[in-house]
Design a protein around this motif. Sequence first.
Motif, PDB file in Angstrom:
ATOM      1  N   THR A   1       0.830  -1.197   0.000  1.00 26.30           N
ATOM      2  CA  THR A   1       0.000   0.000   0.000  1.00 26.30           C
ATOM      3  C   THR A   1       0.865   1.249   0.000  1.00 26.30           C
ATOM      4  OG1 THR A   1      -1.653  -1.201   1.308  1.00 26.30           O
ATOM      5  CG2 THR A   1      -1.863   1.199   1.234  1.00 26.30           C
TER       6      THR A   1
ATOM      7  N   SER B   1      -4.528   6.701  -3.092  1.00 29.69           N
ATOM      8  CA  SER B   1      -4.357   5.434  -2.396  1.00 29.69           C
ATOM      9  C   SER B   1      -4.091   4.358  -3.447  1.00 29.69           C
ATOM     10  CB  SER B   1      -5.623   5.091  -1.606  1.00 29.69           C
ATOM     11  OG  SER B   1      -5.549   3.782  -1.102  1.00 29.69           O
TER      12      SER B   1
ATOM     13  N   GLU C   1      -3.040   0.287  -3.905  1.00 30.90           N
ATOM     14  CA  GLU C   1      -2.902  -1.015  -3.246  1.00 30.90           C
ATOM     15  C   GLU C   1      -2.679  -2.075  -4.308  1.00 30.90           C
ATOM     16  OE1 GLU C   1      -6.248  -3.786  -1.563  1.00 30.90           O
ATOM     17  OE2 GLU C   1      -5.725  -2.273  -0.050  1.00 30.90           O
TER      18      GLU C   1
END
Length: 163
Positions: free
Chosen positions: A70, A118, A120
């Motif tokens: 992440t 973000s 991931e």
Amino acid sequence: MLLKSLLLLGCVALIHGAALQEQEEAAETIVNILNEEQMAKFLAENPDAIKLNREVSIQGRADYTVYKLTWTLGARKSGDTNVYNGYSDYIWFEQASNPQIIVTYPKEGTGKVVTHVSIETKQSSTSGEAYVSAGGIGQRTIQFYVRGYNTIFYAWDINIYGQ
């Protein structure tokens, strides 16, 4: 533009059925496999690229280990919205590979002011890196590269927030 289109077409043929989903204010997502020489070329062509720090966690399964990597940039702000979500199903490779995702927001023109990113990935190794090569937090554009190393499967979930 033609080169990018051909590269994207070639990558789609390689990944057999990866489901790419994007919201209406779409970014451009390109997936490809790079060797060490190509990655070195990217870094030479983008000397101001900012390498992001990552966190690694393990999501165990009975038949294999899944590592979740992440990266985050910026922070959510009051009133921001998700302006881009791109994700894939698991992509399986015949041998250990180094997949790379290139995301450019927005695809054309200017978008909302970027507040938070973000990233991931889920893969079979703990090795990976992400770089912002253009734009960034507080700007109306962003481009970043995410790369996994020595993995036999790969999946991603990327969210960009803006206001």
